[in-house]
Design a protein around this motif. Structure first.
Motif, short mmCIF file in Angstrom:
data_model
loop_
_atom_site.label_atom_id
_atom_site.label_comp_id
_atom_site.label_asym_id
_atom_site.label_seq_id
_atom_site.Cartn_x
_atom_site.Cartn_y
_atom_site.Cartn_z
N ARG A 37 0.81 -1.21 0.05
CA ARG A 37 -0.07 -0.03 -0.12
C ARG A 37 0.89 1.27 -0.01
NH1 ARG A 37 2.38 1.62 3.98
NH2 ARG A 37 1.95 1.19 6.24
N ALA A 39 0.35 4.79 1.60
CA ALA A 39 -0.34 5.62 2.86
C ALA A 39 -0.03 7.04 3.14
CB ALA A 39 -0.39 4.70 3.97
N PRO A 40 -0.08 7.89 2.03
CA PRO A 40 0.39 9.36 2.22
C PRO A 40 -0.51 10.16 3.24
CG PRO A 40 -0.69 8.92 0.24
CD PRO A 40 -0.74 7.62 0.78
N SER A 41 -0.15 11.21 3.80
CA SER A 41 -0.85 11.99 4.61
C SER A 41 -1.22 13.07 3.41
CB SER A 41 -0.06 12.74 5.74
OG SER A 41 0.43 11.88 6.58
N GLU A 73 -3.96 8.86 5.11
CA GLU A 73 -3.77 9.03 6.43
C GLU A 73 -3.92 10.35 7.06
OE1 GLU A 73 -0.33 6.68 7.81
OE2 GLU A 73 -1.55 5.03 7.30
N TYR A 231 -0.83 7.54 14.51
CA TYR A 231 -0.28 6.81 13.40
C TYR A 231 0.13 5.50 13.77
CZ TYR A 231 2.83 4.87 10.26
OH TYR A 231 3.48 3.98 9.31
N ILE A 248 5.95 -1.39 3.10
CA ILE A 248 7.46 -0.92 2.73
C ILE A 248 7.26 0.66 3.06
CG2 ILE A 248 8.70 -0.13 0.60
CD1 ILE A 248 8.90 -3.06 0.53
N ARG A 249 8.15 1.40 3.85
CA ARG A 249 7.86 2.75 4.35
C ARG A 249 9.27 3.17 4.25
NH1 ARG A 249 5.28 1.42 10.35
NH2 ARG A 249 7.09 0.37 11.10
N TRP A 253 10.77 5.61 9.85
CA TRP A 253 9.79 4.91 10.70
C TRP A 253 10.32 3.65 11.48
CZ3 TRP A 253 5.58 7.45 11.86
CH2 TRP A 253 4.94 8.36 11.15
N1 GLU Z 1 1.53 8.62 6.47
C1 GLU Z 1 2.65 8.09 6.94
C2 GLU Z 1 3.53 8.90 5.92
O1 GLU Z 1 3.29 9.75 5.00
C3 GLU Z 1 2.84 6.59 5.99
C4 GLU Z 1 4.10 5.70 6.56
C5 GLU Z 1 3.62 4.13 6.16
O2 GLU Z 1 3.73 3.98 4.87
O3 GLU Z 1 3.36 3.71 6.83
O4 GLU Z 1 5.05 9.06 6.15
#
Ligand code: GLU
Length: 544
Positions: A37, A39-41, A73, A231, A248-249, A253
């Motif tokens: 996925r 998952a951007p803010s 997010e 988060y 994958i991030r 993190w």
């Molecule tokens: N919302 C987080 C960001 O933009 C997502 C990090 C993730 O992929 O879990 O950094």
């Protein structure tokens, strides 16, 4: 302490957790299919790091017969910008990243909602469960309490945060809790951590390999005072119920990983695999630093669209950075669809990757040189339609003329191509002289008066029907008339005998007609421009 009663008091409306497992069942996919996925803010700023991760996620999902989805997010309202989701989709669509499901994506909605703000009932159900189990508690500490705690800890050279003996509200009596609640004091919900920082855990990161992490002992906030999760908590709930197999991030993190390990364990969820992707770095003089939003325009994906980068070239460069064996594969298979490359998570960089715009520019030139004139025309048109001036839009009115221009400026397909074009913006500027009379820079070293004589004499002899050879013999005649060398060997031996050579004469003509000192073959340019336009430009240059 009656935890059950406390849970009812704190979250009376939260649904039971029963039912979510069956509402969001494990996905029915092949054995090795990966669910990944993005998952951007919704901050409106989409950057190269997002694209970097998106390309990896897309390849991993689709190559395995899995699913790529888009989750927004949006738990932090302060950072939310209108139109941000469209912006993410458009930016990634340009690079051919196709989501199968997710926010504003037409696809299966079994695992929706895709916006975290719309998932409050799921988060509340599980927070309530943790409170009822005695694994989460309300904390009434104010901002001031927390900052004075931080000061004390810093002064004592202790790790900062809300943990162990410092986690004041963890030990509140039932009476104290209800008194605070009755008094209407604001509170957050914290996880009651059972971790011990003495314990080290060996962890297999899909990208970094085996790493050692310290067990979490922080009582982190899971639900903020406005009822919105942090988060950390949302990540555990969402990636579990959206059935993500591989997270994958960004490597920023990694520091939160111990928290996530404890959350998944406490919630009794199977842990997904994680891969922490290295940051993109830039060589800035002597130092290597992370690309910065403030200093580096090339960090924003908008930059690549505005400049008119060829999406495939950007993707090739990203893949080169992402997988160590891509470059070799690509050299062998330049014509193949990029998706035929077998992407592997294990070959992703383990530490900071250097992003070099010059390298990308080289790749762009090579890739654009592979296009046919027709393909180049549609590539340029797409950019001009969106970013071009009215005058640039008019270049596309006479397509036959434009194709002639492109065939000349790119060189004949199949033969050795010119590699002058780098981006749409730069290419359109480069061919502008075919459509608009140029402003002629006075860069040749030949004196003004002699220049005029050259131009006048050449104009007098100019015949549009001349072939290239005859044309060149006339350029030579003009050169001889004004004492310029036509014998290059002699010119090299005795430069002092001449005001210049025939190539200086050609340059005077070239600048007069094109405004540039470096162009494709000048005779061909005049052929495309036509008789009257060529004459008009020469005359204009003389008058100037
Ligand atoms: N919302 C987080 C960001 O933009 C997502 C990090 C993730 O992929 O879990 O950094």
């Amino acid at each position: 302490m009656n935890y059950q009663k406390l849970a009812e008091r704190l979250l009376p409306d939260a649904p039971s957790v029963d039912g979510f497992e069956s509402k969001y069942p494990p996905r029915n996919l092949g054995m090795n299919a990966e669910v990944t996925r993005l998952a951007p803010s919704p901050t409106g700023f989409i950057h190269l790091g997002n694209l970097f991760v998106a390309i990896a996620n897309e390849r991993i999902a689709h190559q395995s017969g899995g699913v790529l989805f888009l989750r927004i997010e949006d738990t932090d309202l302060k950072r939310k910008v209108d139109g941000a989701v469209e912006a993410v989709k458009n930016a990634l669509c340009y690079f051919d990243i196709k989501f199968d499901e997710g926010a504003e994506i037409e696809g299966d909605n079994t695992y929706a909602p895709w916006y975290q703000r719309q998932r409050a009932d799921i988060y509340h159900a599980f927070v309530k469960k943790l409170i009822a189990q005695g694994r989460a508690y309300p904390c009434f500490c104010t901002e001031e309490d927390l900052s004075s705690l931080r000061e004390t800890q810093t002064a004592q050279k202790e790790i900062t945060g809300y943990y162990g003996k410092y986690a004041k509200c963890r030990n509140l009596s039932e009476d104290e809790i209800y008194r605070n609640l009755d008094a209407g004091k604001p509170y957050v919900i914290r996880l009651k951590s059972m971790g011990n920082p003495e314990n080290k855990i060996k962890f297999q990161d899909a990208i970094k390999g085996e790493i050692t992490v310290t067990e979490n002992d922080q009582d982190i906030v899971i639900l903020k005072s406005d009822g919105i999760p942090t988060y950390h908590f949302a990540h555990a709930i969402d990636d579990h119920f959206m059935r993500t197999t591989l997270v994958i991030r960004g490597e920023e993190w990694l520091a939160s990983l111990p928290i996530h390990l404890e959350l998944f364990q406490t919630l009794n969820f199977a842990l997904p695999r994680y891969g922490h992707n290295c940051s993109l770095m830039k060589q800035d003089g002597e130092i290597r630093r992370k690309l910065s939003k403030r200093k580096d325009p090339e960090l924003s994906l908008e930059f690549y669209r505005q400049e008119g980068y060829f999406a495939r070239a950007v993707k090739i460069y990203m893949l080169t950075l992402l997988n160590s064996n891509f470059e070799e594969w690509y050299l062998k298979n330049p014509e193949k669809p990029l998706d035929e490359f077998h992407f592997s998570v294990g070959k992703m960089g383990k530490s900071g990757t250097l992003f070099d715009l010059d390298k990308l520019n080289d790749i762009s030139k090579n890739e654009l040189a592979r296009l046919s004139a027709e393909e180049m025309m549609s590539f340029l048109k797409a950019w001009v339609d969106e970013y071009g001036t009215d005058s640039q839009k008019s270049y596309f009115k006479n397509q036959e003329y434009l194709l002639n221009v492109l065939n000349l400026t790119m060189g004949t397909a199949g033969k050795k191509r010119r590699k002058d074009f780098m981006t749409a913006k730069q290419a359109v500027e480069l061919i502008s002289y075919f459509f608009e009379a140029p402003v002629c820079p006075d860069e040749s070293r030949i004196q003004r008066a002699i220049k005029n004589q050259i131009l006048t004499s050449f104009l007098a002899s100019y015949d549009h029907t001349d072939d290239a050879q005859t044309w060149f013999s006339k350029v030579k005649e003009t050169a001889t008339t004004y004492g310029f060398a036509t014998d290059m060997k002699d010119y090299k031996l005795n430069p002092q005998n001449y005001p210049g050579s025939v190539s200086d004469v050609a340059e005077v003509l070239r600048i007069a007609v094109t405004g540039k000192s470096n162009t494709p073959d000048l005779w061909s340019i005049m052929q495309i421009l036509g008789d009257s336009e060529t004459r008009a430009r020469l005359e204009r240059a003389i008058e100037e």
